[in-house]
Design a protein around this motif. Sequence first.
Motif, PDB file in Angstrom:
ATOM      1  N   GLN A   8      13.850   2.672   3.613  1.00  0.00           N
ATOM      2  CA  GLN A   8      12.771   3.348   4.307  1.00  0.00           C
ATOM      3  C   GLN A   8      11.660   3.774   3.373  1.00  0.00           C
ATOM      4  O   GLN A   8      10.485   3.672   3.710  1.00  0.00           O
ATOM      5  CB  GLN A   8      13.298   4.578   5.034  1.00  0.00           C
ATOM      6  CG  GLN A   8      13.875   4.312   6.400  1.00  0.00           C
ATOM      7  CD  GLN A   8      12.992   3.465   7.265  1.00  0.00           C
ATOM      8  OE1 GLN A   8      13.416   2.432   7.747  1.00  0.00           O
ATOM      9  NE2 GLN A   8      11.755   3.845   7.483  1.00  0.00           N
ATOM     10  N   GLU A   9      12.004   4.232   2.201  1.00  0.00           N
ATOM     11  CA  GLU A   9      10.971   4.718   1.295  1.00  0.00           C
ATOM     12  C   GLU A   9      10.083   3.570   0.835  1.00  0.00           C
ATOM     13  O   GLU A   9       8.864   3.705   0.760  1.00  0.00           O
ATOM     14  CB  GLU A   9      11.602   5.440   0.116  1.00  0.00           C
ATOM     15  CG  GLU A   9      12.256   6.749   0.544  1.00  0.00           C
ATOM     16  CD  GLU A   9      12.869   7.514  -0.619  1.00  0.00           C
ATOM     17  OE1 GLU A   9      12.529   7.206  -1.771  1.00  0.00           O
ATOM     18  OE2 GLU A   9      13.656   8.415  -0.351  1.00  0.00           O
ATOM     19  N   VAL A  10      10.675   2.428   0.510  1.00  0.00           N
ATOM     20  CA  VAL A  10       9.879   1.257   0.117  1.00  0.00           C
ATOM     21  C   VAL A  10       9.031   0.811   1.294  1.00  0.00           C
ATOM     22  O   VAL A  10       7.845   0.492   1.140  1.00  0.00           O
ATOM     23  CB  VAL A  10      10.789   0.117  -0.383  1.00  0.00           C
ATOM     24  CG1 VAL A  10       9.982  -1.151  -0.615  1.00  0.00           C
ATOM     25  CG2 VAL A  10      11.503   0.519  -1.666  1.00  0.00           C
ATOM     26  N   GLU A  15       3.822   0.015   3.694  1.00  0.00           N
ATOM     27  CA  GLU A  15       3.036   0.177   4.918  1.00  0.00           C
ATOM     28  C   GLU A  15       1.748   0.952   4.654  1.00  0.00           C
ATOM     29  O   GLU A  15       0.666   0.568   5.113  1.00  0.00           O
ATOM     30  CB  GLU A  15       3.881   0.909   5.971  1.00  0.00           C
ATOM     31  CG  GLU A  15       3.249   0.983   7.327  1.00  0.00           C
ATOM     32  CD  GLU A  15       4.171   1.629   8.350  1.00  0.00           C
ATOM     33  OE1 GLU A  15       3.666   2.438   9.130  1.00  0.00           O
ATOM     34  OE2 GLU A  15       5.380   1.333   8.346  1.00  0.00           O
ATOM     35  N   GLU A  16       1.859   2.033   3.874  1.00  0.00           N
ATOM     36  CA  GLU A  16       0.667   2.818   3.563  1.00  0.00           C
ATOM     37  C   GLU A  16      -0.323   2.034   2.714  1.00  0.00           C
ATOM     38  O   GLU A  16      -1.536   2.121   2.914  1.00  0.00           O
ATOM     39  CB  GLU A  16       1.069   4.113   2.858  1.00  0.00           C
ATOM     40  CG  GLU A  16       1.702   5.124   3.796  1.00  0.00           C
ATOM     41  CD  GLU A  16       2.042   6.428   3.107  1.00  0.00           C
ATOM     42  OE1 GLU A  16       1.495   6.684   2.015  1.00  0.00           O
ATOM     43  OE2 GLU A  16       2.851   7.183   3.662  1.00  0.00           O
ATOM     44  N   VAL A  18      -0.722  -1.295   2.591  1.00  0.00           N
ATOM     45  CA  VAL A  18      -1.345  -2.330   3.427  1.00  0.00           C
ATOM     46  C   VAL A  18      -2.376  -1.705   4.351  1.00  0.00           C
ATOM     47  O   VAL A  18      -3.492  -2.217   4.500  1.00  0.00           O
ATOM     48  CB  VAL A  18      -0.274  -3.110   4.220  1.00  0.00           C
ATOM     49  CG1 VAL A  18      -0.916  -3.999   5.274  1.00  0.00           C
ATOM     50  CG2 VAL A  18       0.603  -3.924   3.280  1.00  0.00           C
ATOM     51  N   ASP A  19      -2.017  -0.570   4.973  1.00  0.00           N
ATOM     52  CA  ASP A  19      -2.959   0.105   5.867  1.00  0.00           C
ATOM     53  C   ASP A  19      -4.239   0.491   5.144  1.00  0.00           C
ATOM     54  O   ASP A  19      -5.346   0.306   5.663  1.00  0.00           O
ATOM     55  CB  ASP A  19      -2.328   1.354   6.482  1.00  0.00           C
ATOM     56  CG  ASP A  19      -1.301   1.020   7.546  1.00  0.00           C
ATOM     57  OD1 ASP A  19      -1.257  -0.146   7.969  1.00  0.00           O
ATOM     58  OD2 ASP A  19      -0.542   1.929   7.951  1.00  0.00           O
ATOM     59  N   SER A  20      -4.102   1.040   3.927  1.00  0.00           N
ATOM     60  CA  SER A  20      -5.293   1.479   3.201  1.00  0.00           C
ATOM     61  C   SER A  20      -6.167   0.286   2.795  1.00  0.00           C
ATOM     62  O   SER A  20      -7.390   0.358   2.852  1.00  0.00           O
ATOM     63  CB  SER A  20      -4.908   2.309   1.976  1.00  0.00           C
ATOM     64  OG  SER A  20      -4.226   1.516   1.029  1.00  0.00           O
ATOM     65  N   ILE A  21      -5.555  -0.833   2.413  1.00  0.00           N
ATOM     66  CA  ILE A  21      -6.319  -2.025   2.041  1.00  0.00           C
ATOM     67  C   ILE A  21      -7.055  -2.592   3.250  1.00  0.00           C
ATOM     68  O   ILE A  21      -8.242  -2.930   3.176  1.00  0.00           O
ATOM     69  CB  ILE A  21      -5.396  -3.081   1.407  1.00  0.00           C
ATOM     70  CG1 ILE A  21      -4.909  -2.593   0.038  1.00  0.00           C
ATOM     71  CG2 ILE A  21      -6.111  -4.421   1.261  1.00  0.00           C
ATOM     72  CD1 ILE A  21      -3.766  -3.406  -0.546  1.00  0.00           C
ATOM     73  N   VAL A  22      -6.354  -2.680   4.384  1.00  0.00           N
ATOM     74  CA  VAL A  22      -6.979  -3.203   5.607  1.00  0.00           C
ATOM     75  C   VAL A  22      -8.130  -2.305   6.044  1.00  0.00           C
ATOM     76  O   VAL A  22      -9.216  -2.785   6.409  1.00  0.00           O
ATOM     77  CB  VAL A  22      -5.928  -3.348   6.735  1.00  0.00           C
ATOM     78  CG1 VAL A  22      -6.602  -3.614   8.069  1.00  0.00           C
ATOM     79  CG2 VAL A  22      -4.939  -4.455   6.402  1.00  0.00           C
ATOM     80  N   GLU A  23      -7.937  -0.994   5.977  1.00  0.00           N
ATOM     81  CA  GLU A  23      -9.004  -0.066   6.365  1.00  0.00           C
ATOM     82  C   GLU A  23     -10.215  -0.223   5.453  1.00  0.00           C
ATOM     83  O   GLU A  23     -11.366  -0.188   5.908  1.00  0.00           O
ATOM     84  CB  GLU A  23      -8.490   1.373   6.320  1.00  0.00           C
ATOM     85  CG  GLU A  23      -7.588   1.728   7.478  1.00  0.00           C
ATOM     86  CD  GLU A  23      -6.977   3.124   7.332  1.00  0.00           C
ATOM     87  OE1 GLU A  23      -7.435   3.894   6.461  1.00  0.00           O
ATOM     88  OE2 GLU A  23      -6.051   3.427   8.090  1.00  0.00           O
ATOM     89  N   ILE A  40      -6.587   7.210  -1.678  1.00  0.00           N
ATOM     90  CA  ILE A  40      -5.640   8.228  -2.151  1.00  0.00           C
ATOM     91  C   ILE A  40      -4.244   7.662  -1.976  1.00  0.00           C
ATOM     92  O   ILE A  40      -3.806   7.380  -0.859  1.00  0.00           O
ATOM     93  CB  ILE A  40      -5.800   9.540  -1.362  1.00  0.00           C
ATOM     94  CG1 ILE A  40      -7.210  10.075  -1.549  1.00  0.00           C
ATOM     95  CG2 ILE A  40      -4.761  10.551  -1.812  1.00  0.00           C
ATOM     96  CD1 ILE A  40      -7.563  11.247  -0.684  1.00  0.00           C
ATOM     97  N   ARG A  41      -3.577   7.477  -3.069  1.00  0.00           N
ATOM     98  CA  ARG A  41      -2.243   6.882  -3.029  1.00  0.00           C
ATOM     99  C   ARG A  41      -1.182   7.966  -2.973  1.00  0.00           C
ATOM    100  O   ARG A  41      -1.284   8.986  -3.640  1.00  0.00           O
ATOM    101  CB  ARG A  41      -2.036   5.989  -4.242  1.00  0.00           C
ATOM    102  CG  ARG A  41      -3.085   4.895  -4.338  1.00  0.00           C
ATOM    103  CD  ARG A  41      -2.652   3.811  -5.289  1.00  0.00           C
ATOM    104  NE  ARG A  41      -3.704   2.829  -5.512  1.00  0.00           N
ATOM    105  CZ  ARG A  41      -4.009   1.867  -4.669  1.00  0.00           C
ATOM    106  NH1 ARG A  41      -3.370   1.745  -3.543  1.00  0.00           N
ATOM    107  NH2 ARG A  41      -4.967   1.009  -4.955  1.00  0.00           N
ATOM    108  N   ARG A  42      -0.155   7.705  -2.173  1.00  0.00           N
ATOM    109  CA  ARG A  42       0.950   8.641  -2.060  1.00  0.00           C
ATOM    110  C   ARG A  42       1.799   8.614  -3.326  1.00  0.00           C
ATOM    111  O   ARG A  42       2.059   7.556  -3.892  1.00  0.00           O
ATOM    112  CB  ARG A  42       1.816   8.261  -0.853  1.00  0.00           C
ATOM    113  CG  ARG A  42       2.871   9.296  -0.534  1.00  0.00           C
ATOM    114  CD  ARG A  42       3.672   8.868   0.643  1.00  0.00           C
ATOM    115  NE  ARG A  42       4.706   7.933   0.199  1.00  0.00           N
ATOM    116  CZ  ARG A  42       5.761   7.613   0.918  1.00  0.00           C
ATOM    117  NH1 ARG A  42       5.912   8.096   2.112  1.00  0.00           N
ATOM    118  NH2 ARG A  42       6.659   6.779   0.457  1.00  0.00           N
TER     119      ARG A  42
END
Length: 202
Positions: A8-10, A15-16, A18-23, A40-42
């Motif tokens: 889940q952590e990976v 997911e975060e 990919v979402d940030s790159i697409v945005e 901003i990276r988690r």
Amino acid sequence: MSNWSSDQEVDDIVEEEVDSIVEEIQYNYTHPDVPPAPIIRRVHIERDREEGHTRLWNDYFSDNPTYTNDMFRRRFRMNKPLFLRIVTAIENGVPYFRQRRDATGRLGLSALQKCTAVIRLMAYGYSADAVDEYLRLAETTSHKCLLHFVEGVINLFGNEYLRRPTAKDLQRLLNIGEQRGFPGMIGSIDCMDWEWKNCPTA
């Protein structure tokens, strides 16, 4: 690829990202003159999930657990055999709860950790990040566990336990109520259906 999704952590990190790159791509395409906002990276937290499982097992489920059965019942709002029956049914019936290895060969969260987190959240009304320190689940993972757990319980136990009572069920409940001194009582929990000398009147 299925091995990656078991961690889940990976999953959350990928997911975060990919979402940030697409945005960013969408924003740059629709606003070519505006400079992109900083990404901003988690921060990745190594939670040592294996230690979380070991601690949980030793505290409640080993041959000589740290805490007694009475303490288990008080903390989980059910007895241990019922809890283990639910965990086993959920683990076998809901793929999300099956423990798998990730691409590095490391075991993911156990079904015991996931189900314990969910039941603790529901029993105490905790926020999703409250189980992180003890059980080693991130907030987003706890949310996903809760959603999959609720769906699993409805699908696996709904026909037996989440149905309207039959005439036989009602008669059994009436008999129990009568033995306890409440004849004709079905499910009154708020003093509205029974005259009680100690019932608060304010």
